[in-house]
Design a protein around this motif. Sequence first.
Motif, PDB file in Angstrom:
ATOM      1  N   THR A  36      -6.538 -40.184  48.069  1.00  0.00           N
ATOM      2  CA  THR A  36      -5.875 -38.921  48.469  1.00  0.00           C
ATOM      3  C   THR A  36      -6.865 -37.981  49.163  1.00  0.00           C
ATOM      4  O   THR A  36      -6.550 -37.338  50.172  1.00  0.00           O
ATOM      5  CB  THR A  36      -5.269 -38.238  47.242  1.00  0.00           C
ATOM      6  OG1 THR A  36      -4.391 -39.158  46.577  1.00  0.00           O
ATOM      7  CG2 THR A  36      -4.495 -36.999  47.632  1.00  0.00           C
ATOM      8  N   GLU A  37      -8.072 -37.892  48.623  1.00  0.00           N
ATOM      9  CA  GLU A  37      -9.081 -37.038  49.246  1.00  0.00           C
ATOM     10  C   GLU A  37      -9.471 -37.549  50.626  1.00  0.00           C
ATOM     11  O   GLU A  37      -9.678 -36.760  51.560  1.00  0.00           O
ATOM     12  CB  GLU A  37     -10.317 -36.970  48.338  1.00  0.00           C
ATOM     13  CG  GLU A  37     -10.044 -36.339  46.985  1.00  0.00           C
ATOM     14  CD  GLU A  37     -11.247 -36.446  46.080  1.00  0.00           C
ATOM     15  OE1 GLU A  37     -12.184 -37.206  46.428  1.00  0.00           O
ATOM     16  OE2 GLU A  37     -11.278 -35.766  45.030  1.00  0.00           O
ATOM     17  N   ALA A  38      -9.593 -38.851  50.793  1.00  0.00           N
ATOM     18  CA  ALA A  38      -9.932 -39.414  52.104  1.00  0.00           C
ATOM     19  C   ALA A  38      -8.852 -39.105  53.130  1.00  0.00           C
ATOM     20  O   ALA A  38      -9.141 -38.783  54.295  1.00  0.00           O
ATOM     21  CB  ALA A  38     -10.139 -40.928  51.972  1.00  0.00           C
ATOM     22  N   VAL A  39      -7.580 -39.196  52.680  1.00  0.00           N
ATOM     23  CA  VAL A  39      -6.477 -38.875  53.604  1.00  0.00           C
ATOM     24  C   VAL A  39      -6.540 -37.424  54.036  1.00  0.00           C
ATOM     25  O   VAL A  39      -6.348 -37.076  55.213  1.00  0.00           O
ATOM     26  CB  VAL A  39      -5.122 -39.204  52.933  1.00  0.00           C
ATOM     27  CG1 VAL A  39      -3.967 -38.670  53.768  1.00  0.00           C
ATOM     28  CG2 VAL A  39      -4.992 -40.705  52.720  1.00  0.00           C
ATOM     29  N   ILE A  40      -6.834 -36.521  53.092  1.00  0.00           N
ATOM     30  CA  ILE A  40      -6.917 -35.084  53.435  1.00  0.00           C
ATOM     31  C   ILE A  40      -8.064 -34.837  54.422  1.00  0.00           C
ATOM     32  O   ILE A  40      -7.928 -34.088  55.401  1.00  0.00           O
ATOM     33  CB  ILE A  40      -7.081 -34.249  52.149  1.00  0.00           C
ATOM     34  CG1 ILE A  40      -5.821 -34.361  51.284  1.00  0.00           C
ATOM     35  CG2 ILE A  40      -7.381 -32.796  52.499  1.00  0.00           C
ATOM     36  CD1 ILE A  40      -5.940 -33.664  49.940  1.00  0.00           C
ATOM     37  N   LEU A  41      -9.211 -35.442  54.188  1.00  0.00           N
ATOM     38  CA  LEU A  41     -10.349 -35.240  55.081  1.00  0.00           C
ATOM     39  C   LEU A  41     -10.058 -35.782  56.487  1.00  0.00           C
ATOM     40  O   LEU A  41     -10.367 -35.137  57.501  1.00  0.00           O
ATOM     41  CB  LEU A  41     -11.587 -35.917  54.498  1.00  0.00           C
ATOM     42  CG  LEU A  41     -12.202 -35.263  53.258  1.00  0.00           C
ATOM     43  CD1 LEU A  41     -13.356 -36.112  52.727  1.00  0.00           C
ATOM     44  CD2 LEU A  41     -12.696 -33.852  53.597  1.00  0.00           C
ATOM     45  N   LEU A  42      -9.468 -36.958  56.539  1.00  0.00           N
ATOM     46  CA  LEU A  42      -9.145 -37.529  57.860  1.00  0.00           C
ATOM     47  C   LEU A  42      -8.090 -36.695  58.583  1.00  0.00           C
ATOM     48  O   LEU A  42      -8.144 -36.523  59.802  1.00  0.00           O
ATOM     49  CB  LEU A  42      -8.670 -38.973  57.691  1.00  0.00           C
ATOM     50  CG  LEU A  42      -9.747 -39.971  57.217  1.00  0.00           C
ATOM     51  CD1 LEU A  42      -9.135 -41.346  57.015  1.00  0.00           C
ATOM     52  CD2 LEU A  42     -10.888 -40.045  58.239  1.00  0.00           C
TER      53      LEU A  42
END
Length: 336
Positions: A36-42
Amino acid sequence: MSLFWRIFGLNALVLGAATALLLWAPVTVSVPVVLTEAVILLAGLAVMLVANAALLRIGLAPLERLSRLMSTVDLLRPGQRLPVPDQSGVAELIRTFNAMLERLETERATSSARVLSAQEAERRRIAAELHDEVGQSLTAVLLGLKRAADQAPEPLREDLRQAQEITRESLDEVRRLARRLRPGVLEDLGLIAALTSLATDFAAHTGLRVVRRLENGLPPLDRESELVLYRVAQEGLTNIARHAEAGSAVLALRRTGGGVVLEITDDGRGIGPAREGAGIRGMRERALLLGATLDLTALPEGGTRLRLTVPTARPEPDGPPPPAAPSSPPENRKNA
């Protein structure tokens, strides 16, 4: 606001928003990174890239238009200008470029006028020398051959008569060249008679059928306008003979609302995508002298149409007037 500050401001806004989210939002990055955090950063990175791309596209669009015009501008087609945006960092650059184009077009028109004026003067001088010196010398040779042929014995008489015929053909060719260099019929009898003589001579030497549609009652034209019309018609017919592979051509001259239109059409292979040669560019330079427009288009049924529209009312040129034609004895009816 200049382009620099607009780009800098948007980048500062996007980076500031990202920093604020990292400082005050309850968002953390775990180790290892959670999906979830990776999706937000991307997603945040994608938003930053899209925002920067949109601003750069909007801000640099005038520069792209300027670059395209700079690569395609042609001084023989005046009037190419870029609209100046109301609020843009490149507005001053576009205004400067438009002013430079206007200055270059004026200088090109002035220099072309001087070059073409000198060219016409040189043509008149060469035509006078061909007619007065070479023509008279060939005439004297022709008369001498005739006297020799009348007094020579029969075996030699035939050779002298062949030499006499060759000399007569050379004399006719010299006179034809002199007429092409200096159209005396244009100065003596006017534009309609000159175009009629040009079409007749062209048909006789090329074998092409030339249909003349020359209207009388044209508006008054000065000497320079008549000369440009004649030279463009001459070059247009020459191009048909050299490149068009046509069987017939139509030479038309008519009156229009604001001037005179010269139109030449043929049934040849058309102009195609080939680059304009020296002949067409020379016609465009002549058209610029009068503020005229020259259009060259391919016909749907095949062939090419050349149209020169010459205004009857035009501003006086800034450059010096063309030199007067040197006086020479008028040619007789046979030579004309």
